[in-house]
Design an enzyme around this catalytic site. Structure first.
Site, PDB file in Angstrom:
ATOM      1  N   GLY A 135       5.182 -15.645  15.581  1.00 50.92           N
ATOM      2  CA  GLY A 135       5.743 -15.263  14.284  1.00 50.92           C
ATOM      3  C   GLY A 135       7.243 -15.458  14.120  1.00 50.92           C
ATOM      4  O   GLY A 135       7.719 -15.734  13.026  1.00 50.92           O
ATOM      5  N   ASP A 178       6.030  -3.285  12.800  1.00 47.83           N
ATOM      6  CA  ASP A 178       5.040  -2.613  11.947  1.00 47.83           C
ATOM      7  C   ASP A 178       4.772  -1.228  12.549  1.00 47.83           C
ATOM      8  O   ASP A 178       5.512  -0.287  12.289  1.00 47.83           O
ATOM      9  CB  ASP A 178       3.805  -3.522  11.919  1.00 47.83           C
ATOM     10  N   LYS A 190       8.760  -2.413   8.660  1.00 50.50           N
ATOM     11  CA  LYS A 190       7.962  -1.547   7.778  1.00 50.50           C
ATOM     12  C   LYS A 190       8.155  -0.104   8.267  1.00 50.50           C
ATOM     13  O   LYS A 190       7.350   0.380   9.082  1.00 50.50           O
ATOM     14  CB  LYS A 190       6.474  -1.913   7.876  1.00 50.50           C
ATOM     15  N   ARG A 245       1.975 -19.769   7.918  1.00 51.59           N
ATOM     16  CA  ARG A 245       3.232 -19.629   8.669  1.00 51.59           C
ATOM     17  C   ARG A 245       4.369 -20.506   8.153  1.00 51.59           C
ATOM     18  O   ARG A 245       5.528 -20.181   8.332  1.00 51.59           O
ATOM     19  CB  ARG A 245       3.022 -20.042  10.140  1.00 51.59           C
TER      20      ARG A 245
END
Ligand code: XMP
Ligand code: MG
Length: 179
Positions: A48, A106, A134, A168
């Site tokens: 990522g 996250d 987040k 992506r």
């Protein structure tokens, strides 16, 4: 493009590239100021963070080392909580200042696992530079040192982030559209 279709889901435009790049420039300057006199080891967390890593390193434009590791906790659109080490970090981290480059924090469980592992291996200081955060999803005591953009707990793709490997390569970030 305001909407994209990936597999069985639709995503709508959420954060534009300009805002992302601006946040990365600001972050790089902060890290560089903190790293005066230190040669940090950056560890990019694949897959990522691949796009963010290149942009952060270009903006950092200073003396450092870079390596990669790959961990996984996600399947589909939710975090699994069980961390798997897919590509280990092979560099000797003893006594080093390490900065983890992550796409998004996250639940925080992936970063917590990686930090503990690096500390066990003797790293002197381990910091987190995350493009996205987040805060409402956090389930452990983790405080990212460098945060690009904080977002609510929505599922997003683009700029390195994927939905089951799709999405992506978009430069903007899209969020899952409720149907
Ligand atoms: P935890 O929960 O351990 O998860 O902090 C971090 C990893 O989960 C992935 N992740 C996402 N991937 N859209 C994605 O494509 C999202 O909204 C999202 N939220 C978390 C990501 O790989 C991250 O490294
Ligand atoms: Mg992912």
């Amino acid at each position: 493009m305001t909407c994209i279709r990936l597999k069985d889901k639709t995503f709508e435009l959420f954060i534009r590239e300009e805002e992302i790049l601006q946040s990365i420039t600001t972050m790089a300057a902060r890290i560089k100021a903190d790293m005066e006199g230190i040669q940090p080891l950056f560890i990019s967390i694949l897959k990522g963070a691949y796009m963010f890593t290149g942009e952060l390193m270009r903006a950092y434009d200073g003396d450092c080392e870079i390596t990669f590791g790959r961990f996984s906790s996600y399947q589909g659109t939710s975090s699994q909580g069980v961390i798997k080490e897919l590509v280990p970090v092979l560099e000797d981290v003893t006594g080093r200042t390490v900065i983890l480059i992550e796409d998004i924090v996250d639940t925080g469980l992936t970063m917590k696992y990686v930090i503990e592992q690096l500390k066990r291996k003797g790293a002197a200081d381990v910091r987190i530079a995350t493009l996205l955060f987040k805060p409402d999803s956090l389930v452990c005591d983790l405080k990212p040192d460098y945060i690009g953009i904080s977002i609510p707990s929505v599922f997003i793709v683009g700029h390195g982030l994927d939905y089951d490997e799709a999405g992506r390569c978009y430069k903007d970030i899209y969020k899952l559209k409720e149907e």
